[in-house]
Write a protein that holds these residues in place. Sequence first.
Motif, PDB file in Angstrom:
ATOM      1  N   LEU A 192      23.769  39.441  28.735  1.00 53.06           N
ATOM      2  CA  LEU A 192      24.568  40.440  29.432  1.00 53.06           C
ATOM      3  C   LEU A 192      25.646  39.768  30.268  1.00 53.06           C
ATOM      4  O   LEU A 192      25.341  38.914  31.109  1.00 53.06           O
ATOM      5  CB  LEU A 192      23.653  41.271  30.338  1.00 53.06           C
ATOM      6  CG  LEU A 192      24.276  42.460  31.063  1.00 53.06           C
ATOM      7  CD1 LEU A 192      24.571  43.590  30.077  1.00 53.06           C
ATOM      8  CD2 LEU A 192      23.333  42.953  32.169  1.00 53.06           C
ATOM      9  N   MET A 193      26.906  40.135  30.034  1.00 54.22           N
ATOM     10  CA  MET A 193      28.014  39.662  30.867  1.00 54.22           C
ATOM     11  C   MET A 193      28.578  40.854  31.630  1.00 54.22           C
ATOM     12  O   MET A 193      29.091  41.801  31.036  1.00 54.22           O
ATOM     13  CB  MET A 193      29.099  39.018  30.012  1.00 54.22           C
ATOM     14  CG  MET A 193      30.348  38.603  30.800  1.00 54.22           C
ATOM     15  SD  MET A 193      30.010  37.404  32.123  1.00 54.22           S
ATOM     16  CE  MET A 193      29.750  35.921  31.153  1.00 54.22           C
ATOM     17  N   MET A 194      28.490  40.796  32.958  1.00 50.00           N
ATOM     18  CA  MET A 194      28.944  41.897  33.812  1.00 50.00           C
ATOM     19  C   MET A 194      30.344  41.610  34.337  1.00 50.00           C
ATOM     20  O   MET A 194      30.561  40.595  35.007  1.00 50.00           O
ATOM     21  CB  MET A 194      27.971  42.095  34.975  1.00 50.00           C
ATOM     22  CG  MET A 194      26.554  42.408  34.536  1.00 50.00           C
ATOM     23  SD  MET A 194      25.410  42.679  35.923  1.00 50.00           S
ATOM     24  CE  MET A 194      25.385  41.034  36.673  1.00 50.00           C
ATOM     25  N   ALA A 195      31.279  42.493  34.036  1.00 53.40           N
ATOM     26  CA  ALA A 195      32.635  42.390  34.584  1.00 53.40           C
ATOM     27  C   ALA A 195      32.648  43.103  35.929  1.00 53.40           C
ATOM     28  O   ALA A 195      32.586  44.334  35.991  1.00 53.40           O
ATOM     29  CB  ALA A 195      33.636  43.019  33.632  1.00 53.40           C
ATOM     30  N   ILE A 196      32.704  42.328  36.998  1.00 54.24           N
ATOM     31  CA  ILE A 196      32.659  42.880  38.359  1.00 54.24           C
ATOM     32  C   ILE A 196      33.987  42.549  39.015  1.00 54.24           C
ATOM     33  O   ILE A 196      34.227  41.416  39.429  1.00 54.24           O
ATOM     34  CB  ILE A 196      31.480  42.307  39.155  1.00 54.24           C
ATOM     35  CG1 ILE A 196      30.173  42.498  38.378  1.00 54.24           C
ATOM     36  CG2 ILE A 196      31.394  42.963  40.524  1.00 54.24           C
ATOM     37  CD1 ILE A 196      28.948  41.913  39.056  1.00 54.24           C
ATOM     38  N   ILE A 197      34.856  43.535  39.108  1.00 51.33           N
ATOM     39  CA  ILE A 197      36.222  43.267  39.571  1.00 51.33           C
ATOM     40  C   ILE A 197      36.576  43.997  40.857  1.00 51.33           C
ATOM     41  O   ILE A 197      37.696  43.875  41.345  1.00 51.33           O
ATOM     42  CB  ILE A 197      37.244  43.614  38.477  1.00 51.33           C
ATOM     43  CG1 ILE A 197      37.168  45.097  38.106  1.00 51.33           C
ATOM     44  CG2 ILE A 197      37.023  42.736  37.243  1.00 51.33           C
ATOM     45  CD1 ILE A 197      38.260  45.530  37.147  1.00 51.33           C
ATOM     46  N   ARG A 268      41.601  46.448  53.111  1.00 51.41           N
ATOM     47  CA  ARG A 268      40.700  46.541  51.957  1.00 51.41           C
ATOM     48  C   ARG A 268      40.657  45.217  51.193  1.00 51.41           C
ATOM     49  O   ARG A 268      39.619  44.817  50.664  1.00 51.41           O
ATOM     50  CB  ARG A 268      41.141  47.675  51.046  1.00 51.41           C
ATOM     51  CG  ARG A 268      40.801  49.053  51.597  1.00 51.41           C
ATOM     52  CD  ARG A 268      41.389  50.149  50.737  1.00 51.41           C
ATOM     53  NE  ARG A 268      40.910  51.469  51.138  1.00 51.41           N
ATOM     54  CZ  ARG A 268      41.472  52.612  50.778  1.00 51.41           C
ATOM     55  NH1 ARG A 268      42.553  52.589  50.002  1.00 51.41           N
ATOM     56  NH2 ARG A 268      40.985  53.772  51.180  1.00 51.41           N
ATOM     57  N   TYR A 269      41.807  44.580  51.106  1.00 56.27           N
ATOM     58  CA  TYR A 269      41.853  43.284  50.430  1.00 56.27           C
ATOM     59  C   TYR A 269      40.937  42.280  51.121  1.00 56.27           C
ATOM     60  O   TYR A 269      40.140  41.592  50.467  1.00 56.27           O
ATOM     61  CB  TYR A 269      43.283  42.770  50.420  1.00 56.27           C
ATOM     62  CG  TYR A 269      43.428  41.311  50.044  1.00 56.27           C
ATOM     63  CD1 TYR A 269      43.162  40.871  48.761  1.00 56.27           C
ATOM     64  CD2 TYR A 269      43.842  40.372  50.992  1.00 56.27           C
ATOM     65  CE1 TYR A 269      43.293  39.528  48.418  1.00 56.27           C
ATOM     66  CE2 TYR A 269      43.994  39.037  50.663  1.00 56.27           C
ATOM     67  CZ  TYR A 269      43.709  38.612  49.377  1.00 56.27           C
ATOM     68  OH  TYR A 269      43.843  37.291  49.039  1.00 56.27           O
ATOM     69  N   GLU A 270      41.045  42.182  52.440  1.00 51.90           N
ATOM     70  CA  GLU A 270      40.221  41.214  53.168  1.00 51.90           C
ATOM     71  C   GLU A 270      38.741  41.558  53.053  1.00 51.90           C
ATOM     72  O   GLU A 270      37.886  40.658  53.012  1.00 51.90           O
ATOM     73  CB  GLU A 270      40.669  41.147  54.627  1.00 51.90           C
ATOM     74  CG  GLU A 270      42.050  40.507  54.774  1.00 51.90           C
ATOM     75  CD  GLU A 270      42.524  40.437  56.212  1.00 51.90           C
ATOM     76  OE1 GLU A 270      41.811  40.959  57.109  1.00 51.90           O
ATOM     77  OE2 GLU A 270      43.610  39.856  56.450  1.00 51.90           O
ATOM     78  N   ALA A 271      38.419  42.843  52.961  1.00 50.53           N
ATOM     79  CA  ALA A 271      37.026  43.243  52.753  1.00 50.53           C
ATOM     80  C   ALA A 271      36.534  42.803  51.373  1.00 50.53           C
ATOM     81  O   ALA A 271      35.379  42.378  51.224  1.00 50.53           O
ATOM     82  CB  ALA A 271      36.879  44.756  52.916  1.00 50.53           C
ATOM     83  N   GLU A 272      37.404  42.905  50.368  1.00 51.59           N
ATOM     84  CA  GLU A 272      37.038  42.445  49.025  1.00 51.59           C
ATOM     85  C   GLU A 272      36.801  40.936  49.015  1.00 51.59           C
ATOM     86  O   GLU A 272      35.899  40.443  48.340  1.00 51.59           O
ATOM     87  CB  GLU A 272      38.130  42.806  48.016  1.00 51.59           C
ATOM     88  CG  GLU A 272      38.132  44.245  47.558  1.00 51.59           C
ATOM     89  CD  GLU A 272      36.940  44.573  46.666  1.00 51.59           C
ATOM     90  OE1 GLU A 272      36.443  43.682  45.945  1.00 51.59           O
ATOM     91  OE2 GLU A 272      36.492  45.722  46.712  1.00 51.59           O
ATOM     92  N   VAL A 273      37.611  40.198  49.746  1.00 49.29           N
ATOM     93  CA  VAL A 273      37.437  38.750  49.819  1.00 49.29           C
ATOM     94  C   VAL A 273      36.141  38.399  50.546  1.00 49.29           C
ATOM     95  O   VAL A 273      35.376  37.529  50.119  1.00 49.29           O
ATOM     96  CB  VAL A 273      38.643  38.093  50.521  1.00 49.29           C
ATOM     97  CG1 VAL A 273      38.376  36.619  50.799  1.00 49.29           C
ATOM     98  CG2 VAL A 273      39.907  38.248  49.673  1.00 49.29           C
ATOM     99  N   GLU A 274      35.865  39.113  51.638  1.00 47.83           N
ATOM    100  CA  GLU A 274      34.701  38.795  52.460  1.00 47.83           C
ATOM    101  C   GLU A 274      33.389  39.241  51.810  1.00 47.83           C
ATOM    102  O   GLU A 274      32.429  38.479  51.754  1.00 47.83           O
ATOM    103  CB  GLU A 274      34.843  39.459  53.835  1.00 47.83           C
ATOM    104  CG  GLU A 274      33.715  39.138  54.795  1.00 47.83           C
ATOM    105  CD  GLU A 274      33.690  37.695  55.253  1.00 47.83           C
ATOM    106  OE1 GLU A 274      32.617  37.224  55.676  1.00 47.83           O
ATOM    107  OE2 GLU A 274      34.751  37.023  55.181  1.00 47.83           O
TER     108      GLU A 274
END
Length: 342
Positions: A192-197, A268-274
Amino acid sequence: MGLNSFGEVATDGGRVLDDAETVRLLVEEARLAEAVGLDVFSLGEHYRDGHNDSATPVLLAAIATATRHIGLGTSVTVLSTNDPVRLYQEFSTLDAVSGGRARIVLGRASATESFPLFGYDLADYERLFEEKLDLFLRLEREERVTWSGTVRPPLTGQRLHPRMRPGGIPTWIGVGGSPDSVVRAARHGLPLMMAIIGGRPQRFARNVELYLTALDRFGRPELPIGQHSLGLVADTDEEAVETWWRYWRPVVEDVAAERGFYAPNRERYEAEVEHGALFVGSPETVARKIVRMARDLRLSRFDLKYDIMHLPRDARARTIELLGREVAPRVRELLAADTVHA
């Protein structure tokens, strides 16, 4: 530990590379990935402006002649709009040329440009994938294949050439979150390969549990689980965060307008990074985040999609160098410590 590319055009000194230059750059980057010790270099399959991964087996064959050891695969092959017979021949040829280094991730496609391009109806989305997956696996696993379905002409005792190795090449199912796709992977006995973007990757833990439960129900052993996510590695967290924001923002703005997603903002970007699915930072930061995902999602493989539209080629190269020389060894060191203390 590996890399994924969608063949997105790079820049060099502010100049946008043309398509041919980008294709040649991918060969250079695969060679660099091998030199710094990464395990796999994979390409996607897209049919939109700025992407140059539409002839994936051809490009992987070119990379095979420029490398000696690194695995050569796909981050996604859109099986629904490919012919399984031709796909088998292309990848059996790649496997022969590369000395047994070919692998493939099969998916249904989230970007659907290939459907109208090749004359397929999106209404047949599920049927196309299910029938073609059945045929492709039969071709991999059986010496001669007799098959009939609704999506292509039947086969009667067909034996294809060149032959793949017995059992076929390593074949994964790529999923974007659909439980049905997770169960399908288990039913066919495929990793299984999960694409988590986007979002917190830990939300995929329920898909991992579903997969493991389904494997057990189908009487299959535990199989590898991988994660594909986006990111950039730089010498410092600040450099990585600022560089990725500059090039990620316009891409996500376009996708938001196209698909109705939220428009990106800095918070939101910084939350995605963190906390989210962006692996952006210094080698230590990215390594520790990969280790968290490996623990939480029971991963044995992690692939970083390192290219994004117009990202400078030197930033791409630096990501590859740091991922191979610093991040991957640190990930293995931290996970080895888990084993020692278990």
